[in-house]
Design a protein around this motif. Structure first.
Motif, short mmCIF file in Angstrom:
data_model
loop_
_atom_site.label_atom_id
_atom_site.label_comp_id
_atom_site.label_asym_id
_atom_site.label_seq_id
_atom_site.Cartn_x
_atom_site.Cartn_y
_atom_site.Cartn_z
N TYR A 20 -2.82 6.54 2.21
CA TYR A 20 -2.47 6.68 0.80
C TYR A 20 -2.31 8.17 0.51
CZ TYR A 20 -2.90 6.59 -4.27
OH TYR A 20 -2.68 6.76 -5.60
N ASN A 21 -1.10 8.56 0.18
CA ASN A 21 -0.78 9.98 -0.07
C ASN A 21 -1.29 10.89 1.04
OD1 ASN A 21 0.31 9.08 -2.42
ND2 ASN A 21 -1.33 9.82 -3.75
N GLU A 22 -0.90 10.58 2.26
CA GLU A 22 -1.40 11.32 3.40
C GLU A 22 -0.32 12.18 4.06
OE1 GLU A 22 -4.44 11.61 3.92
OE2 GLU A 22 -5.56 9.74 3.71
N SER A 59 1.93 4.85 -1.39
CA SER A 59 1.80 6.30 -1.61
C SER A 59 2.86 6.82 -2.56
CB SER A 59 1.95 7.04 -0.28
OG SER A 59 0.96 6.62 0.61
N ASN A 86 0.11 0.21 -4.51
CA ASN A 86 -1.21 0.63 -4.07
C ASN A 86 -2.23 -0.49 -4.32
OD1 ASN A 86 -3.94 2.31 -5.18
ND2 ASN A 86 -3.14 2.80 -3.18
N HIS A 89 -7.85 0.89 -0.23
CA HIS A 89 -8.16 1.00 1.20
C HIS A 89 -8.51 -0.33 1.87
CE1 HIS A 89 -11.36 2.25 4.27
NE2 HIS A 89 -10.20 2.36 4.86
N LYS A 222 -9.44 10.56 -0.81
CA LYS A 222 -8.84 9.57 -1.71
C LYS A 222 -9.92 8.65 -2.24
CE LYS A 222 -5.00 11.37 -0.28
NZ LYS A 222 -5.04 12.61 0.49
#
Ligand code: UDP
Ligand code: MG
Length: 327
Positions: A20-22, A59, A86, A89, A222
């Motif tokens: 996620y936004n990595e 993301s 989203n 996790h 995150k």
């Protein structure tokens, strides 16, 4: 004969990585994990077409574009799964595991930020070959941790234990699972996911590997405190109806105290040292309070049962049957 077969057909490994936004860590993670795959293929521990499955959890940055780029450059080794939005996790990881199980023989889940040590993946595979269906990555006790972080984490594990939730101490979501373990896991249809609590329910032979958890390679967490607390509450409320039983217990205790208070109030009444009306008032307050808690707890017990029923969890997992029909 069986042994020979095993040598010829090596197990295909899928490394599942929720992202996620990595964008800052994706390429680094890809390179590090590809290196691990190459090494294990070379040591003939896994099949050549083993792969990494990056799960893009909706993301907002360039994570998915980077996954596409990696896939174009390494079509076999890097695969991608794009979720439509989203979902968090635990769900992203579940989506990855369930997708990967149909494409592989064994899966390993790991975070994108490489906080978990990729060096122990080989040990996980060795333990898998030794007959374990689940191998938990367990973080060694770290002296470098701040006092706050250590005590809150330990408090969390203690609380979970107290509430009757079985978890593996100091294990997050870095773990190996065989295909059949993931298959059994996929039978758990519940929507309130707490993977760490669910995996021990599967059964089978399990083992642990130990490693030092590092700092994030790049980017930031995150998992802010708010999400962490939500996860902890979800963990308890999805696995235990003990809080409800506690209310019931409290109701009983209060009614017991009410009896004591009744004795005290009556003595006070007869010795004449009370304001008029106090005795009946104080007794009804205690008694009704106790009865109310008892009733709430009782209703709660039924709700708790309904809660457990609606999850429709598998009631058992058969590993083997010895019967006359076996060849
Ligand atoms: N993650 C995710 N969806 C989210 C939040 C996080 O897939 O909504 C992923 C994230 O990309 C990372 C892993 O979950 O691979 C763990 O997150 P993070 O490392 O930020 O958590 P921390 O290690 O700080 O607890
Ligand atoms: Mg992390």
């Amino acid at each position: 004969m069986e042994n020979k077969d095993k040598v010829i057909k090596k197990d295909k490994l899928a490394i599942v990585v929720p992202c996620y936004n990595e964008e800052e860590v994706l390429k680094i993670a890809s390179a590090a994990l590809r290196e691990v795959l190459d090494d294990l293929v070379q040591k003939e521990k896994i099949a050549e077409d083993s792969f990494i499955l990056f799960v893009n959890d909706g993301s907002k940055d360039r994570t998915w574009e980077l996954i596409e780029e990696e896939h174009a450059a390494y079509p076999v080794q890097v695969c991608g799964l794009k979720l439509a939005g989203n979902v968090g996790h635990q769900f992203a990881l579940t989506a990855g595991l369930i997708t990967a199980k149909d494409m592989s023989d064994v899966t390993i889940s790991i975070d994108a930020d490489l906080q978990d040590d990729v060096a122990v993946i080989e040990e996980m595979i060795d333990k898998f070959h030794a007959g374990n269906d689940i191998v938990y990555g367990v973080r060694k006790e770290r002296k470098t941790d701040t006092f706050f972080k250590r005590t809150t984490a330990q408090g969390f594990y203690k609380l979970m234990e107290l509430m009757g939730v079985k978890t593996v101490y100091n294990h997050a979501d870095f773990r190996l699972m065989s295909k059949r373990a993931v298959e059994q896991f996929s039978q758990y249809k519940e929507t309130n996911l707490f993977l760490r609590g669910m995996m021990p329910l599967i059964g089978y032979q399990t083992d642990k590997v130990y490693y030092d958890r590092k700092e994030r390679v790049a980017g930031e967490s995150k998992y802010p405190l708010k999400k962490m607390l939500a996860l902890a509450f979800n963990g308890i409320s999805s696995f235990s109806i003990k809080p409800i039983s506690m209310i019931l217990g409290l109701g009983l205790v209060i009614i017991f105290f009410c009896i004591l208070a009744a004795v005290y109030a009556l003595i006070s009444y007869f010795t004449g040292s009370v304001v008029q009306g106090w005795t009946s008032l104080i007794l009804s307050i205690w008694f009704l309070g106790g009865v109310q808690l008892l009733a709430i707890g009782l209703v709660g017990q039924y709700i708790g049962k309904i809660y457990m029923e609606v999850k429709q969890r598998p009631r058992y997992n058969i590993e083997k049957i010895l019967s006359g029909e076996e060849e």
